[in-house]
Design an enzyme around this catalytic site. Structure first.
Site, PDB file in Angstrom:
ATOM      1  N   CYS A   1      36.635  75.787  61.270  1.00 45.34           N
ATOM      2  CA  CYS A   1      36.087  75.270  60.146  1.00 45.34           C
ATOM      3  C   CYS A   1      35.329  76.162  59.698  1.00 45.34           C
ATOM      4  CB  CYS A   1      35.139  74.003  60.974  1.00 45.34           C
ATOM      5  SG  CYS A   1      33.817  74.194  62.024  1.00 45.34           S
TER       6      CYS A   1
ATOM      7  N   CYS B   1      23.976  70.103  58.612  1.00 44.24           N
ATOM      8  CA  CYS B   1      23.929  70.109  57.201  1.00 44.24           C
ATOM      9  C   CYS B   1      25.392  70.071  56.450  1.00 44.24           C
ATOM     10  CB  CYS B   1      23.328  71.327  56.675  1.00 44.24           C
ATOM     11  SG  CYS B   1      21.490  71.257  56.968  1.00 44.24           S
TER      12      CYS B   1
ATOM     13  N   SER C   1      27.529  78.777  49.758  1.00 41.01           N
ATOM     14  CA  SER C   1      27.096  77.390  49.920  1.00 41.01           C
ATOM     15  C   SER C   1      25.671  77.459  50.402  1.00 41.01           C
ATOM     16  CB  SER C   1      27.773  76.407  50.830  1.00 41.01           C
ATOM     17  OG  SER C   1      27.822  76.928  51.934  1.00 41.01           O
TER      18      SER C   1
ATOM     19  N   ASN D   1      20.473  74.062  64.890  1.00 36.74           N
ATOM     20  CA  ASN D   1      21.304  73.296  66.029  1.00 36.74           C
ATOM     21  C   ASN D   1      20.348  73.138  67.202  1.00 36.74           C
ATOM     22  OD1 ASN D   1      21.798  75.774  68.139  1.00 36.74           O
ATOM     23  ND2 ASN D   1      21.864  76.635  66.199  1.00 36.74           N
TER      24      ASN D   1
END
Lengths: 370, 75
Positions: free
Chosen positions: A331, A188, A65, A127
Site C-alpha cells: 500500500c 491520515c 500527497s 503512528n
C-alpha cells in the site's frame, strides 16, 4: 551577546521577552521527531525564533500527497529525503543556528542516545509505535516531551514529563496506558486530514516549546488540550499522574532496548512476513505469486510492476478468488498492507505465504531515488 | 444521575458529539454507553470528569460533564 542581531528585533522589544529570553532560546537544544505535517511548522518557527540547536529526525521521502500540509517542501522536492531537504531550507531560513539532521527511523536501539543530547523533545510522528517509544524514552531520560497529534479536524496538544509545583509529572501513559488495537486506528491516509490542522497544532507545540524554554506564560504541564478547527472549541483537561500507569514503561535502558514497540502497537504481526524494498522487488516475479495493491483505485503513484488492485475495503469478499500460494501485499505506507495481511492470515492461516512491503510505496520510491 | 457526555474524534462518530446518559459512576456510565453503542466496546478512550482525567471508577453527581477522548496518532 546576540542582542544586536536584528533578526530577533521583534523579540527584543517584546514585553516580558527581550534579550534574556532570546538568549535562553539560543542556548537551547531541541529534537523534532518527524518532519511531516506537525514537524514542518514546528521546525520552521523554532528555526525562525532562533533556537540554538535543532535536531530533526525523519526517514521518509517527500511525496506529492504530503504537500497539501507539509509546507516546508515544494513540488520539486518530491522523492527527496525530508531530512535533507528540511535541513537545507531551515539553514537558509536561519544560518545562525545549528541544524543536526538524521535520516533514520527512531527505534528502541537508537532512541535513548539520540534523545540524551537534547533538552526538549517534540513528538511530531504519525503512528502509535513511535509515540509510545518516544514517551517511554523521555520518561527514562527525564526529558520534557511536547506532544501533538491530529485526527481529521481535531488535534491534541500536551506537555509531558515536566513537574508542576506539587511534583505531579504526567506522561502519555497516564492518558492511554497501552496502545490501541491497530485495527481500530485510522491514519491520515484513510481518515484524511484538513491540511491546515497540523499547521495549527504544530504551531501550538512550537509555542509550548518557546514558553517552556523561556519561562514566559503558562506551559500546558499535566494538561491535554483537544482543539477543533470546525468551531475553535478547545477542551483542556487536567491529568493527575498516578504511579500505576508507569508500570507499563520499561524500567531501565536495557529493558527499553529489548522492547519491540512495533509488536506492542500491533504494527508487526506474527505470520505476515515483512519485506524491505530489495526483498520485495526480488520476490514479486517468482512463480505462483500474486502481488496485490490494497490502496484505493485512485491513489498515486501507480506501481510500475504487475499487480492486482484490490482496495482493503473490498478485500474480504475477494479472498476466495486468490489462488496463488505466495501473496505479496503493498500500500502507500505499509499500514493497510499489514491489515490486509491480518485478514488473509485469518482466512488462510499458514497454508499460504503472506508477506507485505514494509513502509509501502514510499520505501520503493526511496530505493529508486538512491 | 443525568450525566452530560462530550465525545471527541472517532468516539463522537459513534455516539454523536454530545448526549445525556443516566449513570451513578464512571464504570456504570461506560457500561451504559457500551449497551447503547456496541461499537464502543473495541475502542480505547480516556475519561475526564469535569475536565479532570479519571482512571479508577468515580462516583458521579447530577450535571457532571464526562468527556470521552480517544488517542490520535496523525501527524
Amino acid at each position: 551577546m546576540e542582542n544586536h542581531n536584528s533578526r530577533y528585533a521583534r523579540h527584543y522589544s517584546l514585553r516580558d521577552f527581550g534579550a534574556e529570553a532570546q538568549q535562553k532560546l539560543a542556548d537551547a537544544k531541541v529534537l523534532v521527531i518527524g518532519a511531516g505535517g506537525l514537524g514542518c511548522p514546528v521546525l520552521q518557527y523554532l528555526t525562525a525564533a532562533g533556537v540554538g540547536t535543532i535536531g530533526l529526525v525523519d526517514d521518509d521521502v517527500v511525496s506529492l500527497s504530503n504537500l497539501q500540509r507539509q509546507v516546508l517542501y515544494t513540488t520539486n522536492d518530491v522523492g527527496r529525503a525530508k531530512a535533507a531537504v528540511a535541513a537545507l531550507k531551515l539553514q537558509q531560513l536561519n544560518p545562525d543556528i545549528t541544524i543536526n539532521s538524521f535520516k533514520m527511523l527512531v527505534n528502541s536501539t537508537n532512541a535513548l542516545e539520540l534523545i540524551a543530547d537534547y533538552d526538549v523533545i517534540i513528538d511530531c510522528t504519525d503512528n502509535f509505535a513511535a509515540r509510545y517509544l518516544i514517551n517511554d524514552a523521555c520518561v527514562l531520560l527525564n526529558k520534557p516531551l511536547i506532544f501533538g497529534a491530529v485526527y481529521q479536524y481535531e488535534g491534541q496538544v500536551a506537555v509531558f514529563n515536566v513537574s508542576d509545583a506539587q511534583g505531579n509529572k504526567a506522561n502519555y501513559r497516564h492518558l492511554f496506558a497501552t496502545p490501541p488495537d491497530p485495527l481500530e486506528v485510522a491514519d491520515c491516509n484513510e481518515a484524511g486530514v484538513l491540511g491546515v490542522l497540523p499547521g495549527i497544532i504544530g504551531l501550538m507545540q512550537a509555542t509550548e516549546v518557546i514558553k517552556l524554554i523561556t519561562g514566559v506564560g503558562e506551559v500546558m504541564i499535566n494538561k491535554l488540550m483537544t482543539f477543533s478547527i470546525l468551531n475553535y472549541d478547545s477542551f483542556i483537561i487536567d491529568i493527575r499522574a498516578d504511579e500505576s500507569a508507569n508500570t507499563h514503561i520499561p524500567k531501565d535502558a536495557t529493558t527499553f532496548k529489548a522492547t519491540d514497540y512495533n509488536w506492542l502497537c500491533g504494527t508487526s504481526i506474527n505470520g505476515v512476513i515483512e519485506l524491505d524494498a530489495n526483498n520485495f522487488l526480488q520476490k514479486i516475479n517468482l512463480p505462483d505469486t500474486i502481488v496485490i495493491d490494497v490502496r484505493e483505485v485512485s491513489e498515486l503513484p501507480k506501481a510500475d510492476f504487475q499487480n492486482l488492485n484490490i482496495p482493503l475495503s473490498a478485500l474480504s469478499e475477494k479472498i476466495p478468488e486468490i489462488e496463488a500460494n505466495n501473496i505479496i501485499l503493498f500500500c502507500q505506507s505499509g499500514k493497510r498492507s499489514l491489515r490486509a495481511g491480518m485478514l488473509l492470515l485469518e482466512k488462510f492461516g499458514n497454508t499460504k505465504n503472506i508477506s507485505h512491503l514494509q513502509r509501502g510505496i514510499i520505501a520503493l520510491q526511496e530505493k529508486y531515488n538512491e | 444521575m443525568k450525566i452530560k457526555i462530550i465525545a471527541f474524534g472517532q468516539i463522537a462518530e459513534i455516539t454523536g458529539k454530545e448526549l445525556v446518559i443516566e449513570a451513578l459512576d464512571t464504570a456504570s456510565l461506560q457500561q451504559a454507553l457500551r449497551d447503547k453503542f456496541p461499537a464502543l466496546a473495541e475502542k480505547k478512550y480516556a475519561i475526564a470528569v469535569n475536565k479532570i482525567l479519571v482512571t479508577d471508577n468515580q462516583i458521579l453527581t447530577d450535571n457532571d460533564t464526562v468527556a470521552l477522548m480517544p488517542p490520535y496518532s496523525g501527524g
